[in-house]
Design an enzyme around this catalytic site. Structure first.
Site, PDB file in Angstrom:
ATOM      1  N   ASP A 126       0.666  -1.009  -0.029  1.00 52.28           N
ATOM      2  CA  ASP A 126      -0.046  -0.061  -0.010  1.00 52.28           C
ATOM      3  C   ASP A 126       1.035   1.148   0.124  1.00 52.28           C
ATOM      4  O   ASP A 126       2.162   1.080   0.437  1.00 52.28           O
ATOM      5  CB  ASP A 126      -0.893  -0.270   1.315  1.00 52.28           C
ATOM      6  CG  ASP A 126      -1.844   1.155   1.409  1.00 52.28           C
ATOM      7  OD1 ASP A 126      -2.160   1.473   0.313  1.00 52.28           O
ATOM      8  OD2 ASP A 126      -2.108   1.600   2.588  1.00 52.28           O
ATOM      9  N   ASP A 139      -0.349   5.185   1.035  1.00 56.31           N
ATOM     10  CA  ASP A 139      -0.359   6.216   1.931  1.00 56.31           C
ATOM     11  C   ASP A 139      -0.378   5.582   3.272  1.00 56.31           C
ATOM     12  O   ASP A 139      -1.425   4.638   3.529  1.00 56.31           O
ATOM     13  CB  ASP A 139      -1.567   6.864   1.724  1.00 56.31           C
ATOM     14  CG  ASP A 139      -1.377   7.802   0.523  1.00 56.31           C
ATOM     15  OD1 ASP A 139      -0.309   8.079   0.061  1.00 56.31           O
ATOM     16  OD2 ASP A 139      -2.610   8.220  -0.110  1.00 56.31           O
TER      17      ASP A 139
END
Ligand SMILES: [Zn+2]
Length: 195
Positions: A19, A21
């Protein structure tokens, strides 16, 4: 789905899906709208360098609904992306590819996590079975996406999520939890012992 491919061929035999952020950089409830708002976690750059030296290929899988919400400008988004890749490479790391979902939840697209689509696309592109990949995220929806894809889920808790009833989210077993990306390096030592 937005696709950026830095290289069509992976290095080594491992595929690590990340991922963005909250994992590579500090997240914000107001979205990360531009390169000026993007702040790397120091351990992320260190870990990415270690992954490259270990022959672990890294691919980003990230929801970016701020694009279709009209909060993030397309030009800012791609400039941020290019600067992120440049900074990672200058620090000795690398990214193989990045897959982003630009859609809002109400668009009911097929790529927004917790859909496994971003992860499965990476798995297919690089010819690595999903069950041989690891996906690291900081949200329950990341774990759901990993489970749906058949990837091994790892929850990165930079701040503790606390007690989670995983079965309430359709997740049969609690994921492995780490507090730093540096902890993930050890998962790949000893070749395929983890996956
Ligand atoms: Zn989407």
């Amino acid at each position: 789905m937005l696709v950026w491919i830095g290289s069509p061929r992976k290095i080594g035999s491992h595929l690590l899906l990340l991922d963005r952020d909250g994992v590579l950089n500090v997240d914000s409830p107001d979205y990360i709208k531009s390169w000026g708002e993007f702040v790397f976690y120091p351990d992320a750059l260190e870990a990415l360098r270690a992954f490259r030296l270990m022959g672990v290929s890294v691919v980003i899988s990230s929801n970016q609904s701020g694009l279709h919400r009209g909060i993030i400008r397309w030009s800012d988004f791609w400039y941020l992306h290019e600067q992120m890749v440049r900074t990672i490479r200058e620090a000795g790391g690398d990214l193989l590819a990045a897959f982003y979902c630009p859609h809002r939840p109400d668009e009911a697209c097929e790529c927004r996590k917790p859909s496994p689509s971003l992860l499965l696309t990476a798995s297919q592109l690089y010819g690595v079975p999903p069950e041989s990949t690891v996906f690291i995220g900081d949200r329950i929806t990341d774990i759901q996406a990993a489970v749906a894809a058949g990837s091994k889920p790892v929850l990165l808790e930079r701040t503790p999520l606390g007690g989670v009833q995983w079965s309430d989210f359709g997740i049969p077993a609690p994921p492995k939890r780490v507090k730093s990306l540096r902890e993930v390096e050890s998962l790949f030592i000893g070749a395929s012992s983890m996956v």
